[in-house]
Design an enzyme around this catalytic site. Structure first.
Site, PDB file in Angstrom:
ATOM      1  N   ASP A   1      17.612  51.932  49.329  1.00 52.35           N
ATOM      2  CA  ASP A   1      17.553  50.963  50.423  1.00 52.35           C
ATOM      3  C   ASP A   1      17.315  51.664  51.760  1.00 52.35           C
ATOM      4  O   ASP A   1      17.077  51.005  52.773  1.00 52.35           O
ATOM      5  CB  ASP A   1      18.862  50.164  50.495  1.00 52.35           C
TER       6      ASP A   1
ATOM      7  N   ASP B   1      17.283  43.621  39.981  1.00 52.43           N
ATOM      8  CA  ASP B   1      18.325  44.265  40.791  1.00 52.43           C
ATOM      9  C   ASP B   1      19.690  44.167  40.110  1.00 52.43           C
ATOM     10  O   ASP B   1      19.879  43.407  39.149  1.00 52.43           O
ATOM     11  CB  ASP B   1      18.375  43.570  42.161  1.00 52.43           C
TER      12      ASP B   1
HETATM   13  C1  GLA Z   1      19.580  45.351  46.977  1.00 54.18           C
HETATM   14  C2  GLA Z   1      18.167  45.913  46.914  1.00 54.18           C
HETATM   15  C3  GLA Z   1      17.355  45.437  48.092  1.00 54.18           C
HETATM   16  C4  GLA Z   1      17.318  43.933  48.120  1.00 54.18           C
HETATM   17  C5  GLA Z   1      18.747  43.406  48.165  1.00 54.18           C
HETATM   18  C6  GLA Z   1      18.780  41.894  48.041  1.00 54.18           C
HETATM   19  O1  GLA Z   1      20.309  45.957  47.960  1.00 54.18           O
HETATM   20  O2  GLA Z   1      18.185  47.309  46.854  1.00 54.18           O
HETATM   21  O3  GLA Z   1      16.046  45.949  48.038  1.00 54.18           O
HETATM   22  O4  GLA Z   1      16.641  43.464  46.988  1.00 54.18           O
HETATM   23  O5  GLA Z   1      19.546  43.950  47.120  1.00 54.18           O
HETATM   24  O6  GLA Z   1      20.076  41.410  48.050  1.00 54.18           O
END
Ligand code: GLA
Length: 679
Positions: free
Chosen positions: A563, A501
């Site tokens: 997300d 990420d």
């Molecule tokens: C990002 C990712 C999510 C999750 C969060 C964790 O937003 O897209 O899927 O992994 O970080 O903090």
């Protein structure tokens, strides 16, 4: 048919000063005008190999004033501002977007690079330090290089074109070289070169298309709303799709389609341009006064000033060009195939991607060890194949405040990660882990030890966003730290999946050079880790789908698409993403939607169908499911397992668009045309 000495058909046909690049269904033809300038003749449906288009070279392509300014001296035109060029510089009357803009020691920015020769070779070299398509021996692939030089300044450019014949794509990139003598004494004696050259803009390619009404499709977005589909008319002036945020970003994507206004999904001409790059980029379209269109693609040149010392070179990222005479869906299929077969790692060509259960939407970073064990057990019951522990497992705080400190938080997970991996194994699953390796939080141990490891400008404070600063991957010791900390967990826990990420954009970069050097360090890290740990599947992520591009797919063959998991909104995101990227690259999970103790997904079936449209998984606290819901989820998992070879490996058809009306219809047809799935 034109054959080489061994009687094999050739992808690149040289005929005098003309080069005809032929794929299975397309032709791209260029020539050398008056032995000096590479000019563009044609890009479109496949033409006869021996066709000659040299007569096109002198057609007016910019404006009438420039055309009248031409000068004929001893039978040669000496002022040629308005050719349809394959390469263009600054200061000689071509006022359109240049391919290169350089500044020399005397402050001048005039360049005039002319043709010195060419080379045609079999196959394709991978780019140095940058991701690119690859080919195998036996692939029908040839590379043409055109060598240009400005004798007054020593700036050289090697234009590279590779034809991947069976995939219907042509790749382009440029290597710039400062060819001035490196020894200052000989430089001053000879009076030539020998000084630094500053690249203020160094595109990967430019191409000039004929005057015709055209539209372009771009994929703008935002967090949780990535890659919508926006169709714009090409108007006079310059339109630019770009990112200066450090990553390709949620907001613009390094992929663009040019099309005729009448082109639809199923019919008409469409041209695609995709950059195999994940950093700051620009794709620009300029319509000249007479209506011709120049398209430029490459690094974003805002604030660029790359110093080339004598003898040094600069490699631009690769662009993948494709053409379809049968509409945009066909164009997408060309990209899908070549990315699956010749961009993503071969290990994933036929292998089924594991069905992931990620608990993030269910618990966030706030969980107990027992909760994870419960999720793992239900995961096993419903048939999931990979348990992924998302954020919250690491460092002193056991949450996002600890980014950079990649050791397990034993207060939260007293038995450690290995214990979870063993529990997952007992339930028939492998184990994966989330990292945000390019960041450190200002509360982390790492920041205390190495405050200077972040991107920063001396004497100016670096603003933390979400408490994070960005590590400076242009520094080798930072890259080694990341490789070491991710590698350690892979080895100790026996991980087979990493979710990589990256949750904030760049702010205080010293300059654009640091942004590109960061990308070179970043790709070094990815190449090292994916080579050292061939059994690990890496999934890209950036606050959802903020870094969904071909550069990432070279190392990470799937990306967390967004997300946003609400199915009606996810439809648009996956539909838009499919224009440039294969279905298998889009991680798409059934989300939990609601948060809290009695959280439910009120649209379970709808969510499942949308998730099945991509690389399917689960994103929830499974322990909250009722027995009925559990049985439903188990059914979806079983269905997907039966269909995934068609969905992930087949050809994808966009039949109805969520952007156009109330229905979305997607179809997947196996490569041998014997099976299909309709959603
Ligand atoms: C990002 C990712 C999510 C999750 C969060 C964790 O937003 O897209 O899927 O992994 O970080 O903090």
């Amino acid at each position: 048919m034109i054959l080489n000495g061994e009687g094999e058909k050739m992808a690149i046909i040289q005929n005098g000063n003309q080069f005809h690049l032929q794929t299975k269904n397309t032709s791209y033809i260029l020539g050398i005008y008056q032995d000096k300038y590479p000019v563009h003749f044609y890009w479109g449906e496949r033409l006869e190999p021996d066709i000659s288009l040299e007569y096109q070279a002198e057609s007016v392509s910019v404006d009438r004033a420039s055309c009248f300014a031409r000068q004929l001296v001893e039978g040669k035109w000496v002022f040629e501002p308005d050719l349809k060029k394959e390469f263009s510089a600054v200061g000689k009357g071509d006022y359109r977007i240049p391919t290169v803009h350089a500044r020399y020691a005397d402050g001048s920015t005039v360049s005039d690079l002319s043709y010195e020769g060419f080379r045609i070779t079999e196959g394709k070299k991978e780019l140095e330090g940058l991701p690119s398509l690859y080919v195998f021996e036996g692939d029908r692939a040839q590379t043409l290089e055109l060598f240009l030089k400005d004798p007054d300044t020593g700036l050289k450019a090697a234009l590279s074109y590779t034809v991947l014949e069976d995939y219907d794509v042509i790749t382009r990139s440029i290597r710039y070289v400062n060819d001035g003598p490196s020894d200052p004494q000989s430089a001053s004696m000879s009076g030539e070169g020998g000084s630094d050259i500053h690249l203020l803009s160094a595109m990967s390619m430019t191409v000039d298309l004929p005057a015709a009404p055209m539209q372009y499709i771009q994929f703008p977005g935002d967090w949780a709303r990535e890659r919508s589909v926006e169709c714009c008319d090409v108007k006079h002036g310059i339109a630019s799709v770009s990112s200066s945020r450090g990553y390709s970003s949620h907001c613009n994507n390094p992929f663009l389609i040019l099309k005729e206004p009448s082109t639809t999904e199923k019919q008409g001409q469409a041209y695609g341009l995709a950059l195999v790059y994940s950093g700051n980029f620009a794709i620009q379209i300029e319509k000249a006064p007479v209506g011709t269109i120049r398209v430029a693609a490459g690094l974003d040149s805002f604030d660029l000033d790359w110093t080339l010392k004598p003898g040094e070179s600069f490699q631009t990222p690769e662009t993948v060009l494709a053409y379809s005479a049968q509409g945009m869906n066909r164009l997408s299929q060309i990209y899908h195939r070549v990315y699956r077969d010749r961009l993503m790692d071969q290990r994933y060509l036929h292998a089924s991607r594991p069905i992931v259960i990620n608990k993030y939407e269910g618990t966030g970073s706030d969980f107990t060890e027992q909760q994870l064990i419960d999720i793992i057990r239900v995961g096993g019951e419903v048939g999931a194949e990979m348990f992924v522990l998302d954020s919250g497992w690491y460092g002193r705080y056991g949450n996002g405040n600890s980014c950079g400190d990649w050791y397990v938080n034993e207060e939260k997970l007293p038995h450690g990660l290995k214990y979870l991996a063993e529990e997952a194994k007992a339930c028939g699953m492998q184990m994966g882990l989330w990292f945000e390796p390019e960041m450190m939080t200002v509360k982390s141990d790492l920041y205390r030890e190495h405050p200077d490891w972040c991107l920063h400008v001396k004497g100016r404070e670096s603003a933390p966003i979400y408490g994070r600063v960005v590590l400076d991957l242009s520094r080798p010791e930072v890259c080694e730290y990341i490789i070491g900390s991710v590698g350690r967990q892979i080895e100790e826990v026996g991980l087979t999946y990493i979710k990589w990420d990256c949750n904030r954009y760049f702010t205080e970069t010293a300059d654009q050079m640091q942004a590109h050097k960061y990308m070179l360090g970043f790709y070094h890290v990815l190449k090292t880790l994916t080579t050292k740990y061939p059994g690990v599947l890496f999934e890209g992520c950036s606050g959802g789908g903020g870094r969904f591009d071909a550069g990432m797919l070279r190392y990470m063959p799937q990306t967390w698409t967004s997300d946003m998991t609400k199915p009606e909104e996810r439809l648009c995101i996956q539909h838009g993403t499919s224009y440039g990227y294969p279905v298998v690259s889009m991680a798409s999970h059934i989300g939990q939607i609601e948060v809290g103790k009695n959280a439910r997904n009120p649209y379970l079936e709808f969510s499942a169908l949308v998730a099945m449209g991509g690389n399917f998984g689960l994103e929830m606290d499974l322990s909250l499911l009722s027995e009925t819901e559990k049985a439903q989820v188990k059914g979806y998992v079983e269905t997907y397992k039966r269909l995934r070879h068609i969905i992930c490996q087949g050809d994808f058809y966009r039949l109805e668009s969520p952007f156009d009306g109330p229905y979305t219809t997607w179809e997947y047809v196996s490569r041998d045309r014997s099976e299909a799935v309709l959603l």
